[in-house]
Scaffold this motif. Sequence first.
Motif, PDB file in Angstrom:
ATOM      1  N   ARG A 167       0.826  -1.209   0.000  1.00  0.00           N
ATOM      2  CA  ARG A 167       0.000   0.000   0.000  1.00  0.00           C
ATOM      3  C   ARG A 167       0.862   1.262   0.000  1.00  0.00           C
ATOM      4  O   ARG A 167       0.579   2.232  -0.702  1.00  0.00           O
ATOM      5  N   ILE A 168       1.928   1.263   0.785  1.00  0.00           N
ATOM      6  CA  ILE A 168       2.833   2.415   0.818  1.00  0.00           C
ATOM      7  C   ILE A 168       3.480   2.622  -0.555  1.00  0.00           C
ATOM      8  O   ILE A 168       3.510   3.740  -1.086  1.00  0.00           O
ATOM      9  N   SER A 169       3.996   1.546  -1.131  1.00  0.00           N
ATOM     10  CA  SER A 169       4.652   1.645  -2.436  1.00  0.00           C
ATOM     11  C   SER A 169       3.682   2.123  -3.507  1.00  0.00           C
ATOM     12  O   SER A 169       4.033   2.943  -4.357  1.00  0.00           O
ATOM     13  N   GLY A 170       2.454   1.601  -3.469  1.00  0.00           N
ATOM     14  CA  GLY A 170       1.464   2.026  -4.443  1.00  0.00           C
ATOM     15  C   GLY A 170       1.113   3.493  -4.310  1.00  0.00           C
ATOM     16  O   GLY A 170       0.922   4.195  -5.311  1.00  0.00           O
ATOM     17  N   ALA A 171       1.035   3.984  -3.065  1.00  0.00           N
ATOM     18  CA  ALA A 171       0.691   5.386  -2.852  1.00  0.00           C
ATOM     19  C   ALA A 171       1.748   6.322  -3.421  1.00  0.00           C
ATOM     20  O   ALA A 171       1.438   7.425  -3.882  1.00  0.00           O
ATOM     21  N   LEU A 172       3.004   5.871  -3.412  1.00  0.00           N
ATOM     22  CA  LEU A 172       4.092   6.736  -3.879  1.00  0.00           C
ATOM     23  C   LEU A 172       3.997   7.067  -5.365  1.00  0.00           C
ATOM     24  O   LEU A 172       4.613   8.033  -5.823  1.00  0.00           O
ATOM     25  N   THR A 173       3.237   6.298  -6.122  1.00  0.00           N
ATOM     26  CA  THR A 173       3.066   6.625  -7.545  1.00  0.00           C
ATOM     27  C   THR A 173       2.338   7.956  -7.708  1.00  0.00           C
ATOM     28  O   THR A 173       2.406   8.570  -8.767  1.00  0.00           O
ATOM     29  N   GLY A 174       1.659   8.395  -6.654  1.00  0.00           N
ATOM     30  CA  GLY A 174       0.938   9.664  -6.720  1.00  0.00           C
ATOM     31  C   GLY A 174       1.669  10.832  -6.106  1.00  0.00           C
ATOM     32  O   GLY A 174       1.105  11.931  -6.000  1.00  0.00           O
ATOM     33  N   LYS A 175       2.918  10.632  -5.692  1.00  0.00           N
ATOM     34  CA  LYS A 175       3.659  11.749  -5.089  1.00  0.00           C
ATOM     35  C   LYS A 175       4.006  12.779  -6.154  1.00  0.00           C
ATOM     36  O   LYS A 175       4.613  12.441  -7.180  1.00  0.00           O
ATOM     37  N   PRO A 176       3.642  14.054  -5.963  1.00  0.00           N
ATOM     38  CA  PRO A 176       3.940  15.077  -6.969  1.00  0.00           C
ATOM     39  C   PRO A 176       5.416  15.438  -6.988  1.00  0.00           C
ATOM     40  O   PRO A 176       6.155  15.138  -6.048  1.00  0.00           O
ATOM     41  N   VAL A 177       5.824  16.108  -8.039  1.00  0.00           N
ATOM     42  CA  VAL A 177       7.225  16.495  -8.174  1.00  0.00           C
ATOM     43  C   VAL A 177       7.613  17.548  -7.144  1.00  0.00           C
ATOM     44  O   VAL A 177       8.770  17.656  -6.751  1.00  0.00           O
ATOM     45  N   GLY A 178       6.634  18.329  -6.680  1.00  0.00           N
ATOM     46  CA  GLY A 178       6.937  19.360  -5.687  1.00  0.00           C
ATOM     47  C   GLY A 178       5.672  20.030  -5.177  1.00  0.00           C
ATOM     48  O   GLY A 178       4.571  19.796  -5.686  1.00  0.00           O
ATOM     49  N   HIS A 179       5.819  20.844  -4.128  1.00  0.00           N
ATOM     50  CA  HIS A 179       4.682  21.583  -3.584  1.00  0.00           C
ATOM     51  C   HIS A 179       4.375  22.793  -4.464  1.00  0.00           C
ATOM     52  O   HIS A 179       5.099  23.087  -5.430  1.00  0.00           O
ATOM     53  N   ARG A 180       3.304  23.503  -4.115  1.00  0.00           N
ATOM     54  CA  ARG A 180       2.881  24.678  -4.910  1.00  0.00           C
ATOM     55  C   ARG A 180       2.767  25.913  -4.018  1.00  0.00           C
ATOM     56  O   ARG A 180       1.876  26.741  -4.181  1.00  0.00           O
ATOM     57  N   LEU A 181       3.698  26.034  -3.080  1.00  0.00           N
ATOM     58  CA  LEU A 181       3.663  27.180  -2.178  1.00  0.00           C
ATOM     59  C   LEU A 181       3.823  28.509  -2.903  1.00  0.00           C
ATOM     60  O   LEU A 181       3.235  29.521  -2.506  1.00  0.00           O
ATOM     61  N   LYS A 182       4.620  28.523  -3.960  1.00  0.00           N
ATOM     62  CA  LYS A 182       4.826  29.783  -4.683  1.00  0.00           C
ATOM     63  C   LYS A 182       3.542  30.282  -5.336  1.00  0.00           C
ATOM     64  O   LYS A 182       3.423  31.458  -5.666  1.00  0.00           O
ATOM     65  N   ASP A 183       2.584  29.370  -5.526  1.00  0.00           N
ATOM     66  CA  ASP A 183       1.279  29.748  -6.070  1.00  0.00           C
ATOM     67  C   ASP A 183       0.265  29.991  -4.962  1.00  0.00           C
ATOM     68  O   ASP A 183      -0.941  30.076  -5.227  1.00  0.00           O
ATOM     69  N   ASN A 184       0.756  30.106  -3.707  1.00  0.00           N
ATOM     70  CA  ASN A 184      -0.109  30.281  -2.539  1.00  0.00           C
ATOM     71  C   ASN A 184      -1.099  29.134  -2.385  1.00  0.00           C
ATOM     72  O   ASN A 184      -2.251  29.336  -1.990  1.00  0.00           O
ATOM     73  N   LEU A 185      -0.640  27.929  -2.700  1.00  0.00           N
ATOM     74  CA  LEU A 185      -1.477  26.734  -2.580  1.00  0.00           C
ATOM     75  C   LEU A 185      -0.825  25.772  -1.587  1.00  0.00           C
ATOM     76  O   LEU A 185       0.062  24.999  -1.948  1.00  0.00           O
ATOM     77  N   PRO A 186      -1.224  25.834  -0.302  1.00  0.00           N
ATOM     78  CA  PRO A 186      -0.611  24.976   0.720  1.00  0.00           C
ATOM     79  C   PRO A 186      -1.276  23.616   0.865  1.00  0.00           C
ATOM     80  O   PRO A 186      -1.057  22.930   1.860  1.00  0.00           O
ATOM     81  N   GLY A 187      -2.062  23.207  -0.118  1.00  0.00           N
ATOM     82  CA  GLY A 187      -2.779  21.950   0.016  1.00  0.00           C
ATOM     83  C   GLY A 187      -3.871  22.084   1.057  1.00  0.00           C
ATOM     84  O   GLY A 187      -4.423  23.166   1.270  1.00  0.00           O
ATOM     85  N   ASP A 188      -4.188  20.983   1.745  1.00  0.00           N
ATOM     86  CA  ASP A 188      -5.244  21.047   2.759  1.00  0.00           C
ATOM     87  C   ASP A 188      -4.680  21.162   4.178  1.00  0.00           C
ATOM     88  O   ASP A 188      -5.377  20.900   5.156  1.00  0.00           O
ATOM     89  N   LEU A 189      -3.419  21.583   4.291  1.00  0.00           N
ATOM     90  CA  LEU A 189      -2.803  21.776   5.605  1.00  0.00           C
ATOM     91  C   LEU A 189      -3.331  23.070   6.230  1.00  0.00           C
ATOM     92  O   LEU A 189      -3.076  24.157   5.731  1.00  0.00           O
ATOM     93  N   ARG A 190      -4.062  22.945   7.342  1.00  0.00           N
ATOM     94  CA  ARG A 190      -4.608  24.127   8.003  1.00  0.00           C
ATOM     95  C   ARG A 190      -3.549  24.845   8.838  1.00  0.00           C
ATOM     96  O   ARG A 190      -3.463  26.068   8.845  1.00  0.00           O
ATOM     97  N   HIS A 191      -2.759  24.069   9.587  1.00  0.00           N
ATOM     98  CA  HIS A 191      -1.682  24.644  10.397  1.00  0.00           C
ATOM     99  C   HIS A 191      -0.606  23.584  10.583  1.00  0.00           C
ATOM    100  O   HIS A 191      -0.847  22.378  10.423  1.00  0.00           O
ATOM    101  N   LEU A 192       0.595  24.015  10.944  1.00  0.00           N
ATOM    102  CA  LEU A 192       1.740  23.107  11.003  1.00  0.00           C
ATOM    103  C   LEU A 192       1.611  22.057  12.108  1.00  0.00           C
ATOM    104  O   LEU A 192       2.207  20.975  11.992  1.00  0.00           O
ATOM    105  N   ALA A 193       0.841  22.338  13.140  1.00  0.00           N
ATOM    106  CA  ALA A 193       0.687  21.374  14.234  1.00  0.00           C
ATOM    107  C   ALA A 193      -0.004  20.097  13.776  1.00  0.00           C
ATOM    108  O   ALA A 193       0.111  19.056  14.421  1.00  0.00           O
ATOM    109  N   GLU A 194      -0.724  20.161  12.661  1.00  0.00           N
ATOM    110  CA  GLU A 194      -1.410  18.966  12.160  1.00  0.00           C
ATOM    111  C   GLU A 194      -0.426  17.858  11.793  1.00  0.00           C
ATOM    112  O   GLU A 194      -0.703  16.673  11.971  1.00  0.00           O
ATOM    113  N   LEU A 195       0.739  18.254  11.258  1.00  0.00           N
ATOM    114  CA  LEU A 195       1.692  17.265  10.765  1.00  0.00           C
ATOM    115  C   LEU A 195       3.101  17.461  11.316  1.00  0.00           C
ATOM    116  O   LEU A 195       4.021  16.757  10.909  1.00  0.00           O
TER     117      LEU A 195
END
Length: 330
Positions: free
Chosen positions: A300-328
């Motif tokens: 399951r872990i290996s299969g999930a990695l096929t969906g890992k993106p090349v990078g984040h999109r912070l420069k586009d002001n898109l932090p994903g669904d992370l509300r605050h840093l304490a979550e993770l």
Amino acid sequence: MAFEARNLSDGFGRRFSYVRLSVTEVCNFRCTYCLPDGWKKTGPLSFLTPAETANLAAAFAEVGVSKIRLTGGEPSVRPDLAEVIAHLAAVEGITKIAMTTNGWNLDRRVAQWRNAGLSHLNVSVDSLDRERFRHITGHDRLPAVLAGIDRALGLDFTSVKLNAVLLKDTAEADFDVWAEFVRHRPVAVRFIELMRTGDNADYFAANHVRGSIVTDWLEASGWQLQPKLKDGGPANEYAHPDYAGRIGLIAPYAAGFCDGCNRLRVTARGKLRLCLFGEGGCDLRDLLQKADDRPALIERISGALTGKPVGHRLKDNLPGDLRHLAELGG
């Protein structure tokens, strides 16, 4: 027979030897950039048990992970934290057990954590000025945190590091103070660029400062960039012959920041996150109950990695669904 592990990699050829494991969502600080109103309970606190964390670590070890970092929230709010550490320390193939803490319980419990098997320690200290520290964290705890750090330095940790979020009003004025702090202490202080999350848009706009002010100051002051460790984090660290410690920078907005990504994240409830600033995740908890489920867990872990993106999109002001840093745990 020596332990041998397969390699865990994604579609971009990046190999993963490092997992950041949140052990709680609870945090007892009220940091201005993360939880200014404090942590609020939103559901049952059904976090991974020590046995579940050990099963998770054993599966990751089979696919090349050798380093586990415990994060939160604040890990030390868990009364069974030493038990969690001991379970992980017993997993074959896991050679480094690290933790990031705000230092609340450091002076009282750091020896217990070290004895349980903790090998690497990171402490979040956003300022060495007592009033600034109180303003940022919501607690007048700086003297106790610093006492805990000095206690940790006497306990033979492989490394002790400090993290400080880079803020506009505490940046350049603090550099000389931090340099003096590491003159005789073998610690690494890493400034972390303030990151945009779902809940801090206005704060980010008012307080973000580019990480280049750190590297410009270091290079002008004679500090030299050091090579990274294979399973190290994202920091670029600098050394100086006149100082026992190091100073570094974690700059998520820098070009190419994600190119050498070597870490995955698992939430306190057992969900695999492929990126701090991604969305969704892959639930692993149903396969953490017994060792017999390990082949399915690895698949399951290996299969999930096929969906890992090349990078984040912070420069586009898109932090994903992370509300605050304490979550993770950042």
